[in-house]
Each structure stands twice: as structure tokens, then as C-alpha cells.
Design a protein around this motif. Structure first.
Motif, PDB file in Angstrom:
ATOM      1  N   ARG A   1       0.457 -16.317  -1.902  1.00 37.80           N
ATOM      2  CA  ARG A   1      -0.435 -15.432  -2.655  1.00 37.80           C
ATOM      3  C   ARG A   1      -1.414 -14.733  -1.723  1.00 37.80           C
ATOM      4  O   ARG A   1      -1.758 -13.557  -1.929  1.00 37.80           O
ATOM      5  N   SER A   2      -1.871 -15.431  -0.702  1.00 35.83           N
ATOM      6  CA  SER A   2      -2.745 -14.801   0.287  1.00 35.83           C
ATOM      7  C   SER A   2      -2.020 -13.691   1.035  1.00 35.83           C
ATOM      8  O   SER A   2      -2.602 -12.640   1.343  1.00 35.83           O
TER       9      SER A   2
ATOM     10  N   ASP B   1       0.836  -1.190   0.000  1.00 36.68           N
ATOM     11  CA  ASP B   1       0.000   0.000   0.000  1.00 36.68           C
ATOM     12  C   ASP B   1       0.878   1.250   0.000  1.00 36.68           C
ATOM     13  O   ASP B   1       1.786   1.388   0.823  1.00 36.68           O
TER      14      ASP B   1
ATOM     15  N   SER C   1      -1.269  -5.849   0.081  1.00 36.83           N
ATOM     16  CA  SER C   1      -1.725  -4.844  -0.878  1.00 36.83           C
ATOM     17  C   SER C   1      -2.941  -4.074  -0.390  1.00 36.83           C
ATOM     18  O   SER C   1      -3.332  -3.087  -1.011  1.00 36.83           O
ATOM     19  N   ARG C   2      -3.531  -4.487   0.733  1.00 32.16           N
ATOM     20  CA  ARG C   2      -4.686  -3.766   1.271  1.00 32.16           C
ATOM     21  C   ARG C   2      -4.232  -2.518   2.019  1.00 32.16           C
ATOM     22  O   ARG C   2      -3.102  -2.443   2.484  1.00 32.16           O
TER      23      ARG C   2
ATOM     24  N   ASP D   1      -1.917 -10.604  -1.180  1.00 33.71           N
ATOM     25  CA  ASP D   1      -3.202  -9.910  -1.150  1.00 33.71           C
ATOM     26  C   ASP D   1      -3.361  -9.102   0.132  1.00 33.71           C
ATOM     27  O   ASP D   1      -3.894  -7.986   0.113  1.00 33.71           O
ATOM     28  N   LEU D   2      -2.893  -9.656   1.246  1.00 37.58           N
ATOM     29  CA  LEU D   2      -2.997  -8.955   2.526  1.00 37.58           C
ATOM     30  C   LEU D   2      -2.161  -7.681   2.529  1.00 37.58           C
ATOM     31  O   LEU D   2      -2.611  -6.613   2.983  1.00 37.58           O
TER      32      LEU D   2
END
Length: 402
Positions: free
Chosen positions: A385-386, A176, A392-393, A389-390
Motif C-alpha cells: 500500500r505504501s 501519475d 500515485s505522487r 501511494d508512492l
């Protein structure tokens, strides 16, 4: 052959064929060598004295290699192809030695395994006769790619590990973006730059014709990784090191620390572009691979020596460990609390979470768990991959003051 030979001279057919096979060898070893480099190499050999090995190596390297980190692979390939091709098996055996074994008087360079594997691969083998493809019922089956995503790193064989490493190198870690205090010139920016406006008006006799504007610079926060390399984490650490190498080379402001019984900063070693060169340097820099675990002492050392250097500007910390501390969690809670208050997000990645019946029973896990923002598994490609995703929040702000 004279160095002042006719520039239009054509290379000998035997030399041209050897250069073509040498280019194929370099390409199989992972170097970006194409037809243009092969043609340039053939032309370079017509302009030197072929009786000089040094001139031949320099000419070929100048024509076929464009990056500094590829020189080690080229030198190994040159020595094996042009002098002693039978040495490939010996180079492969030396390169595959475990890093924890006692060093031999002569250690193979880190690129020798890639060159040996390139020697072993034969692309010119005759193709087997085509047969009618069998009819297979695909009901209740999954693809090989899906199976690889869910397979535990510890259960992988050599082929699955090689495929997993290739998949890991393709992963991209988007963090982020954070606003900084720095400003940059922007015609449509929301901040008025009064000093630059007045300075530009002096060129117009004091008349303000345009208003200079700025915008705040945004950049991803620093990423700090603390990875456990003790005996219980060795198999996972070997594979995760490929992920950390890819992340370190893909973005700036990444710091990687490995710890077992002591803390080692391997950020500089992982910045080497070639993975084998980087891991060879890490093996020399880390003396306690597959040993015991002193998590509390390692975190305390990080807080004392490195926290103020790398934990600024909203840093995100990844702690990769199973939480099994040989010191019985002595001082671990206090050091974890300090680490938690020094960063924006503290994410604990534990491979033991792969078990559905996992319970925090050890003293180390109980001491660490209250001081982390996220507690997630890291045992297969799907969990990585999870994690991406975490990260990038948007960051959730803490309620405590720092």
C-alpha cells in the motif's frame, strides 16, 4: 429425449435439483453463475437428447458460461460433477504439486484445484447451537485485519497467504498521468486546430463561424517490473505474482519480467484473466524458479533486448530483488546505470529492508544502490500500500539529461 420436444415441457425434478447443485458448485469455484443461468440451463436440457454427453455439456456451457476464460473451470466441474465426483481429491492433489517437480505423464488442468476446493466446501452443514458469546477484554489488542497488514509474507501460513492474496487482488495502482504529444478534439481545449477550422469553414462558404480546439491526451506511463524469483526470493515472488497479475489485467502498457539465472518475459502469460491459468502458463515459461541469481546478467539482457521497446514515454521501473548476486556484482553497476538513465523512475523493492538493522554489505547491493531513485521494503501488505501511494505522487524530474 427428442430434440424437437415441446418447448413448454418442464424438466424432471431430479434434473432440476442436479442443475441447481451444479450451479452452486460453479459459484463456489468462482464463476458468476446465478439463478438466471440455472433456469436457462434447466430449459436447455429439455431441448436436447440427454443420452448424449456432448450435447448436455454444450447446452449447459452455452447457458451458464459467458466468458472464454471460464471454460476450463466449467469443463473440470462438469467432468467431476456429472461423471465421477470422487475424482475431486485426485484432482486437488495433482493441482497442488509444486511447479519445480518433474512433470507427470498426465498433469491436472489449472482449474482443477478450484473445482476440487468447491467440491470440498459444504454449505448445507447443520449450524451449531448458538451459545452465549464470551466476554473478551479487547484492551491492547489489534484486529485480525491489522495483523494481516503487518505480517511478513515469509511468516504467513496457508490461511494468511490466502487472505493476503484476496487483499492483493483488491489493490489498485494509480500512476501519475503524463501528457503525450497526441491531441484530441476538445471544445474548451487550449490549442487551436487551424487545419480543422479551415476545413469546417468550407462548408459555410469560407466563413469561419467556429474555431476548432484540441487538448493534449494524458495517459499513465508504462510500468515495467523486473522480479527476482531465485531461492531467497521465491516465497515473496509467489505472493507478489498475484499483485502483478492484478496490475497487468487492470491497466494497459504493463510489462513483467522474471529473472533468476536468465530473463523471462511473462507479460503475455499474466494477461490471462483466470489467476490459476496465468500462473500455470508462467510455470511452463520460466525454467529457473527457486534457482540461483544473476542480477547483472539479467539487467544486461533486459537493456539489450527490451529497453528500447518498453521504456519509452516516461516509463516507471520496479526492480524487486534482495540484491544477492551469485556473480559477485560483475558488471552490475554499469547495467544498473544504463537502466536508470533509460527510465523516468527506478524503484528498488527489497524485502531485506524489513529488518531495522539492515546495512548494504553485499557487493550486489552496494553496486545497485547508487543508481535507484527509491529504495523501499516489500514484505507485507502495508508495504504494498505504501508503494501504491508512492507511485500515485507526481514524478520528480531528474537532473541528468536523457
Amino acid at each position: 429425449m427428442s430434440a424437437t420436444q415441446d418447448p413448454l415441457a418442464q424438466p424432471h425434478p431430479r434434473i432440476a435439483a442436479n442443475v441447481m447443485h451444479f450451479a452452486r458448485l460453479l459459484r463456489r469455484a468462482g464463476l458468476p453463475v446465478g439463478p438466471a443461468e440455472a433456469i436457462a440451463a434447466q430449459d436447455a436440457l429439455t431441448r436436447i437428447d440427454l443420452a448424449s454427453k456432448t450435447q448436455a455439456r454444450t447446452a449447459l456451457r452455452s447457458a451458464m458460461i459467458h466468458r472464454h476464460e471460464h471454460q476450463d473451470v466449467f469443463d473440470q466441474a462438469f467432468a467431476l460433477f456429472w461423471r465421477d465426483p470422487t475424482a475431486a481429491e485426485q484432482a486437488a492433489a495433482m493441482a497442488l504439486m509444486d511447479a519445480q517437480k518433474k512433470p507427470k505423464p498426465e498433469r491436472a488442468p489449472p482449474a482443477s484445484r478450484r473445482v476440487a476446493e468447491a467440491f470440498a466446501s459444504k454449505k448445507d452443514r447443520p449450524q451449531p447451537p448458538k451459545e452465549e458469546p464470551p466476554v473478551i477484554d479487547m484492551t491492547m489488542t489489534v484486529s485480525e485485519q491489522e495483523r494481516l497488514q503487518q505480517m511478513d509474507f515469509e511468516a504467513m501460513g496457508a490461511a494468511e497467504i490466502a487472505n493476503a492474496k484476496r487483499e492483493i487482488r483488491r489493490l489498485v495502482l494509480p500512476l501519475d498521468m503524463k501528457r503525450t504529444r497526441r491531441l484530441r478534439a476538445d471544445q474548451n481545449g487550449p490549442v487551436t486546430d487551424l487545419k480543422r477550422t479551415i476545413r469546417s469553414s468550407l462548408r459555410q462558404g469560407g466563413e469561419i463561424l467556429t474555431i476548432a480546439r484540441n487538448r493534449r491526451v494524458t495517459r499513465p506511463p508504462p510500468l515495467v517490473v523486473l522480479c527476482d524469483i531465485s531461492g531467497s526470493m521465491a516465497r515473496y515472488a509467489q505472493i507478489l505474482l498475484h499483485f502483478l497479475h492484478a496490475v497487468t489485467n487492470d491497466r494497459d502498457r504493463v510489462s513483467v519480467f522474471l529473472f533468476g539465472t536468465r530473463l523471462s518475459n511473462v507479460t503475455r502469460q499474466l494477461k490471462a484473466r483466470d489467476p490459476e491459468v496465468a500462473f500455470q502458463m508462467v510455470a511452463h515459461a520460466v525454467p529457473d524458479w527457486s534457482g540461483g541469481t544473476r542480477i547483472g546478467e539479467a539487467v544486461a539482457s533486459f537493456n539489450h533486448r527490451w529497453a528500447k521497446r518498453v521504456l519509452g514515454q516516461g516509463a516507471v521501473v520496479l526492480l524487486i530483488t534482495d540484491g544477492l548476486d551469485r556473480d559477485g556484482a560483475h558488471g552490475l553497476a554499469e547495467n544498473m546505470d544504463r537502466l536508470h538513465r533509460s527510465c523516468t523512475r527506478l524503484i528498488w523493492l527489497n524485502p531485506l529492508l524489513r529488518w531495522s538493522g539492515f546495512e548494504p554489505k553485499s557487493q550486489g547491493i552496494k553496486a545497485m544502490l547508487p543508481h535507484v531513485d527509491e529504495f523501499r521494503p516489500v514484505h507485507n501488505l502495508a508495504s504494498l500500500r505504501s508503494l501504491i501511494d508512492l507511485l500515485s505522487r507526481p514524478t520528480r524530474m531528474k537532473g541528468t539529461y536523457r
